[in-house]
Write an enzyme that holds these catalytic residues in place. Structure first.
Site, PDB file in Angstrom:
ATOM      1  N   LYS A 149      15.639   3.786 -23.188  1.00  0.00           N
ATOM      2  CA  LYS A 149      16.451   4.791 -22.762  1.00  0.00           C
ATOM      3  C   LYS A 149      17.547   4.569 -21.957  1.00  0.00           C
ATOM      4  O   LYS A 149      17.439   5.088 -20.857  1.00  0.00           O
ATOM      5  CB  LYS A 149      15.228   5.899 -22.031  1.00  0.00           C
ATOM      6  CG  LYS A 149      14.385   6.549 -23.355  1.00  0.00           C
ATOM      7  CD  LYS A 149      13.496   7.357 -22.934  1.00  0.00           C
ATOM      8  CE  LYS A 149      13.944   8.869 -22.609  1.00  0.00           C
ATOM      9  NZ  LYS A 149      14.155   9.470 -23.983  1.00  0.00           N
TER      10      LYS A 149
HETATM   11  N1  PMP Z   1      13.182   8.748 -30.111  1.00  0.00           N
HETATM   12  C1  PMP Z   1      14.210   8.825 -29.151  1.00  0.00           C
HETATM   13  C2  PMP Z   1      15.632   8.665 -29.535  1.00  0.00           C
HETATM   14  C3  PMP Z   1      13.821   9.590 -27.870  1.00  0.00           C
HETATM   15  O1  PMP Z   1      14.767   9.957 -26.944  1.00  0.00           O
HETATM   16  C4  PMP Z   1      12.693  10.031 -27.693  1.00  0.00           C
HETATM   17  C5  PMP Z   1      12.369  10.803 -26.616  1.00  0.00           C
HETATM   18  N2  PMP Z   1      11.968   9.770 -25.401  1.00  0.00           N
HETATM   19  C6  PMP Z   1      11.602   9.646 -28.560  1.00  0.00           C
HETATM   20  C7  PMP Z   1      12.036   9.023 -29.847  1.00  0.00           C
HETATM   21  C8  PMP Z   1      10.294  10.017 -28.476  1.00  0.00           C
HETATM   22  O2  PMP Z   1       9.499   9.163 -27.462  1.00  0.00           O
HETATM   23  P1  PMP Z   1       8.400   9.689 -26.506  1.00  0.00           P
HETATM   24  O3  PMP Z   1       7.487   9.929 -27.383  1.00  0.00           O
HETATM   25  O4  PMP Z   1       8.194   8.496 -25.592  1.00  0.00           O
HETATM   26  O5  PMP Z   1       8.885  10.903 -25.644  1.00  0.00           O
END
Ligand code: PMP
Length: 287
Positions: A149
């Protein structure tokens, strides 16, 4: 009551804090953030869902950028901000970014700043189903930008989202040059076929914490899936902290009927995040 935020060790009204216009992160996207949720629990309290896992992922992003990041401090800051705002159902946004101090690309001498904001955010988990479209954009390849992220990575998601919504769709689906499904702009992808659930696996996709949760809850198989196979699924589901369990209505012209599997999973997930499933209470951090 105005919103309280945490920044560099201090909790105060959101308006108290500011950042210089020459902040390195503002110019180059040199920061790392998380998207986390807390949920109201039936006993009148609240709990953060999978807080250590979110902060461990944030630490990986910090390492890639060569930033110092103290998981314990971030965790305490998050809990303190939720308490200061009396937030129960909330979206939690910690951000670690490079401060002002030079606009060169050499970040070694820059200092870091850390902030936490919490926003009241009731759970979606509605029944509104998402219309997906194949994105003309490619996902950032992991060899160019690690799937973490990092702030700058999200320009890719934003371009794809803008393009999809400009054509009237709710979300964009990234597929690679070989036809393999990667992910959406902020969710991972699952498919249900003949009662079996598969988690789409791809090296360029963010390792989602909701994805991991759903794999653990359902015993889903994780493997690469091509778009043509995805379109043969009985049902397609998206997972993410913010989207939770989203059911897909269509991918372009291919329309999906609900098999009930996505709805059932959404209800189960909703129970797990609120601590109603005894065996999964370990995933909750009490506020
Ligand atoms: N892919 C991307 C590009 C994201 O930004 C997110 C959100 N964080 C997810 C997948 C899903 O991740 P998570 O379940 O950890 O929120």
């Amino acid at each position: 009551m105005s919103l309280m935020q945490w920044c560099d060790g201090e909790i105060a009204n959101a308006e108290t804090f500011s950042a210089p216009l020459t902040s390195h992160a503002l110019h180059y996207g040199t920061g790392v953030f998380e998207g986390i949720r807390s949920y109201a629990t039936d006993d009148g309290g609240a709990a953060v869902f999978r807080l250590p896992e979110h902060l461990e992922r944030m630490q990986k992003g910090a390492e890639v950028l060569g930033m110092r990041f103290d998981i314990h401090q971030a965790s305490e800051a998050i809990l303190a901000t939720l308490r200061a705002n009396a937030h129960r159902d909330a979206y939690i946004r910690p951000l670690l970014w490079f401060n002002a101090g030079g606009l060169g690309l050499d970040v070694e001498k820059l200092s870091e700043r850390l902030m936490v904001a919490t926003l009241p955010w009731a759970s979606h988990l509605g029944t509104e189903r998402v219309r997906l479209t194949l994105s003309p954009f490619r996902r950032n390849p992991a060899k160019a930008l690690p799937p973490l992220k990092l702030c700058g990575n999200y320009v890719n998601s934003i371009l794809a989202k803008r393009e999809a919504t400009s054509r009237g769709f709710g979300e964009a689906l990234f597929v690679d040059d070989d036809g393999f499904v990667v992910e959406c702009t902020g969710e991972n992808v699952f498919m249900v076929k003949d009662g079996h659930i598969t988690a789409v696996e791809h090296g360029d996709a963010l390792p989602g914490i909701t994805r991991d949760t759903v794999i653990q809850l359902t015993g889903a198989t994780s493997r690469p899936v091509r778009l043509d196979e995805l379109k043969t699924a009985d049902e397609v589901i998206l997972t993410g902290t913010s989207a939770e369990i989203a059911r897909v209505a269509a991918i372009d012209e291919r329309v999906f009927e609900s098999t009930g599997a996505g709805d059932a999973l959404a209800v189960y997930y909703g129970d797990v995040v609120r601590g109603r499933a005894e065996v999964h209470r370990g995933w909750l951090t009490r506020v």
